[in-house]
Design an enzyme around this catalytic site. Structure first.
Site, PDB file in Angstrom:
ATOM      1  N   ASP A 175     -11.441   2.185   4.252  1.00 47.28           N
ATOM      2  CA  ASP A 175     -11.566   0.688   3.915  1.00 47.28           C
ATOM      3  C   ASP A 175     -12.718   0.237   4.100  1.00 47.28           C
ATOM      4  OD1 ASP A 175      -9.488  -0.784   3.631  1.00 47.28           O
ATOM      5  OD2 ASP A 175      -9.206  -1.612   6.020  1.00 47.28           O
ATOM      6  N   LYS A 179       0.979  -1.050  -0.128  1.00 47.36           N
ATOM      7  CA  LYS A 179       0.263   0.130   0.491  1.00 47.36           C
ATOM      8  C   LYS A 179       0.800   1.349  -0.520  1.00 47.36           C
ATOM      9  CE  LYS A 179      -4.329  -2.235   2.104  1.00 47.36           C
ATOM     10  NZ  LYS A 179      -4.457  -2.441   3.428  1.00 47.36           N
ATOM     11  N   GLN A 238      -4.394  -1.860  10.022  1.00 47.23           N
ATOM     12  CA  GLN A 238      -4.842  -3.473   9.571  1.00 47.23           C
ATOM     13  C   GLN A 238      -4.921  -4.822  10.109  1.00 47.23           C
ATOM     14  OE1 GLN A 238      -3.937  -3.940   6.860  1.00 47.23           O
ATOM     15  NE2 GLN A 238      -4.024  -5.947   6.714  1.00 47.23           N
TER      16      GLN A 238
END
Length: 294
Positions: free
Chosen positions: A119, A52, A96
């Site tokens: 997200d 990312k 994460q």
């Protein structure tokens, strides 16, 4: 049979975002800034977050990586999340997953500012998605929609079967494929571990989206001719013939199912690359929304 090439499409999207960022810089506007919090040293998570960061560099985004030890307390993580919520330089960020056992994942996800939740996991954003309101769509479902759209795969009036009901892929896909518009307007059946006679259901499907995580689960005898296959599964399977000692395998028996399919995603190189591309797209959208608000 057409391969739905996620690698190619994701590169196209990154090129498009790069051009938009160049225009933003030329106008003297703030460029998008994506942050990621990672707690602990999970190998797969570190690899994913690293990719990312590299993707941000490629398109011209600012990026911040916040590494926290595996012994981090829930309070410490919530304090860090609050910092990012309050920081006007950060347009969007991700936490994460998975998190260590001492941390309540739901509490953490609820603490994320919905306006920075690129997200798309916050209940406020999930609810807006379910009501067809403008919001952040979770990156993997967003990527699947983009693949279907860019390849012109017809979805209206089709029978879509989703295998798996996770909050990250299965459940949002079942909502999105039934929404008004394109891709959408299909009749959706959501199947899971308690579904009986699953072959009877999949053999009637025009489109199958499998997010089960069981290697080679979907066999050729379970699908009809000209089916569209979206394989979200990604599992490491031991293989002594490879240098790494494993190979990446999807939910679908690709060799045999591809002979019957009209469109199919490969694993790897299908849905996976799209996820990071759409995370970048969500961050760009977040930046634009914050500019309009300001």
């Amino acid at each position: 049979m057409t391969i739905l090439d996620g690698k190619k499409v994701s590169n196209d999207i990154k090129d498009e975002i790069t051009e938009q960022v160049k225009k933003m810089k030329a106008k003297g506007e703030k460029v998008p800034h994506l942050a990621a919090i990672i707690v602990g040293n999970d190998g797969a998570s570190l690899t994913y977050v690293g990719s990312k960061v590299r993707a941000c560099e490629r398109v011209g985004f600012e990026s911040t990586l916040v590494k926290m030890s595996s012994t981090t307390s829930e309070v410490e993580l919530l304090d860090k999340i609050n910092e990012l919520n309050e920081n006007p330089e950060i347009d969007g960020y991700i936490v994460q997953l998975p998190l260590p056992d001492q941390i309540d994942t739901q509490k953490v996800l609820l603490a994320v500012n919905p306006d920075k939740d690129v997200d798309g996991f916050h209940p406020a954003n999930f609810g807006k998605m379910a009501l067809d309101m403008t919001t952040f769509i979770p990156a993997t479902p967003f990527g699947i929609l983009e693949l279907l759209e860019r390849y012109g795969v017809e979805t209206s009036g089709k029978h879509t079967v989703v295998i798996g009901r996770s909050h990250i892929v299965g459940r949002p896909m079942s909502i999105l494929m039934g929404r008004k518009g394109f891709p959408g307007n299909s009749t959706v059946t959501l199947t899971h571990s308690h579904t009986k006679n699953i072959t009877q259901i999949t053999s009637q499907a025009d489109i199958i989206i499998s997010a089960l995580g069981v290697p080679n689960f979907l066999k050729a005898e379970m699908v009809k001719d000209d089916v569209v296959i979206i394989d979200v599964g990604i599992t490491r399977v031991a293989d002594d013939t490879t240098e790494k000692g494993y190979r990446i395998t999807g939910d679908v028996d690709f060799v045999n199912v591809s002979k019957k399919a009209s469109y199919i995603t490969p694993v790897p190189g299908g849905v996976g690359p799209m996820t990071i591309a759409m995370l970048l797209k969500n961050t760009l959208l977040a930046c634009e929304r914050h500019r309009v608000k300001a």
